[in-house]
Design an enzyme around this catalytic site. Structure first.
Site, short mmCIF file in Angstrom:
data_model
loop_
_atom_site.label_atom_id
_atom_site.label_comp_id
_atom_site.label_asym_id
_atom_site.label_seq_id
_atom_site.Cartn_x
_atom_site.Cartn_y
_atom_site.Cartn_z
NE ARG A 152 -3.94 -2.02 2.21
CZ ARG A 152 -5.08 -1.99 2.83
NH1 ARG A 152 -5.38 -0.98 3.60
NH2 ARG A 152 -5.93 -2.98 2.72
CG ASP A 186 -4.22 2.86 0.45
OD1 ASP A 186 -3.06 2.99 0.02
OD2 ASP A 186 -5.06 2.17 -0.12
NE ARG A 213 -2.83 1.52 -2.46
CZ ARG A 213 -3.61 0.47 -2.66
NH1 ARG A 213 -3.36 -0.37 -3.62
NH2 ARG A 213 -4.66 0.28 -1.91
#
Length: 109
Positions: free
Chosen positions: A74, A106, A108
């Protein structure tokens, strides 16, 4: 494609099948790298199953693209992912473990 992460420049891989300019839109899977799942068949995630299903579906479609992104864990990197596994062994879920390590749910973007 190139991505900047953890102080190094990583490159994404795109596997292309068929004519992308055809009459139907290509089937596309954007897949984040998962060494433990994709390569080592870890039972902690379903990444490998998702990757295999995507490749089968792209193989059946007139055209498709698999984009494989260098975003291990992630976006937290392999070593931090393994540290998160240790915390998960102690009862935390993925999100809790990542937050304990100082990452957002997360990482990302």
């Amino acid at each position: 494609m190139a991505f900047k992460g953890a102080g190094v420049l990583d490159e994404a891989v795109a596997l292309v099948r068929g004519d992308l300019q055809g009459k139907t839109a290509p089937l596309v899977r954007v897949h984040s790298q998962c060494l433990t799942g994709d390569v080592l068949a870890s039972l902690r995630c379903d990444c490998r199953a998702q990757l295999e299903l995507s490749l089968r579906e792209i193989g059946r479609a007139p055209s498709g693209v698999l984009i494989y992104l260098p975003q291990e864990g992630r976006g937290i990197g392999l070593m931090n992912k393994l540290r998160a596994y240790e915390l998960q062994d102690g009862g935390m879920d993925t999100v809790e473990a990542n937050e304990e390590l100082g990452f957002e749910a997360d990482s990302r973007d």
